[in-house]
Design a protein around this motif. Structure first.
Motif, short mmCIF file in Angstrom:
data_model
loop_
_atom_site.label_atom_id
_atom_site.label_comp_id
_atom_site.label_asym_id
_atom_site.label_seq_id
_atom_site.Cartn_x
_atom_site.Cartn_y
_atom_site.Cartn_z
N GLU A 1 -9.53 11.24 -0.85
CA GLU A 1 -10.13 10.15 -0.07
C GLU A 1 -11.60 9.95 -0.45
O GLU A 1 -12.05 8.81 -0.66
N TYR A 2 -12.34 11.03 -0.59
CA TYR A 2 -13.76 10.92 -0.95
C TYR A 2 -13.94 10.39 -2.36
O TYR A 2 -14.83 9.58 -2.62
N ALA B 1 -7.31 19.04 -0.25
CA ALA B 1 -6.89 18.24 -1.41
C ALA B 1 -6.82 16.76 -1.05
O ALA B 1 -7.26 15.91 -1.83
N PHE B 2 -6.29 16.45 0.12
CA PHE B 2 -6.18 15.05 0.52
C PHE B 2 -7.55 14.46 0.86
O PHE B 2 -7.82 13.29 0.56
N LEU C 1 -1.59 7.25 1.81
CA LEU C 1 -0.86 8.52 1.74
C LEU C 1 -0.25 8.85 3.11
O LEU C 1 -0.94 8.88 4.12
N LEU C 2 1.04 9.10 3.12
CA LEU C 2 1.74 9.46 4.35
C LEU C 2 1.66 10.95 4.64
O LEU C 2 1.77 11.37 5.79
N GLN D 1 0.83 -1.21 0.00
CA GLN D 1 0.00 0.00 0.00
C GLN D 1 0.86 1.26 0.00
O GLN D 1 0.58 2.21 -0.71
N ILE D 2 1.92 1.25 0.80
CA ILE D 2 2.78 2.43 0.89
C ILE D 2 3.57 2.62 -0.40
O ILE D 2 3.67 3.73 -0.93
N LEU D 3 4.13 1.54 -0.92
CA LEU D 3 4.93 1.63 -2.13
C LEU D 3 4.08 1.93 -3.36
O LEU D 3 4.56 2.51 -4.32
#
Length: 83
Positions: free
Chosen positions: A69-70, A64-65, A10-11, A3-5
């Motif tokens: 997500e939505y 924006a993030f 999103l971190l 998921q991260i790679l």
């Protein structure tokens, strides 16, 4: 790890929360130093407007993030409905 790679997770939003609190503390500390240095009114105004400005800027970035997500949720729900 996938998921991260793969950018599925999103971190940056987590990092933004840390940076938000760091900047809030720095604004208050700088305002207190200004008040100690003899600029009482300037320190108070800097704290008030600095905290409000910091909050507004971080909210604008986080929009924006949240939109991402939505949109992901909408896409997942439309995929489930199509099946």
């Amino acid at each position: 790890m996938k998921q991260i790679l793969g950018f599925d997770y999103l971190l940056t939003p987590k990092l933004m929360v840390f940076l938000y609190w760091l900047f809030m503390v720095l604004i208050v500390v700088s305002g207190v130093f200004a008040m100690i240095g003899g600029e009482l009114l300037r320190g108070i105004v800097a704290i008030i407007f600095g905290l409000i400005g910091c909050r507004v800027m971080f909210e604008l970035i986080m929009i924006a993030f949240k939109n991402n997500e939505y949109l992901r949720r909408i896409a997942e729900n439309s995929d489930k409905a199509a099946q």
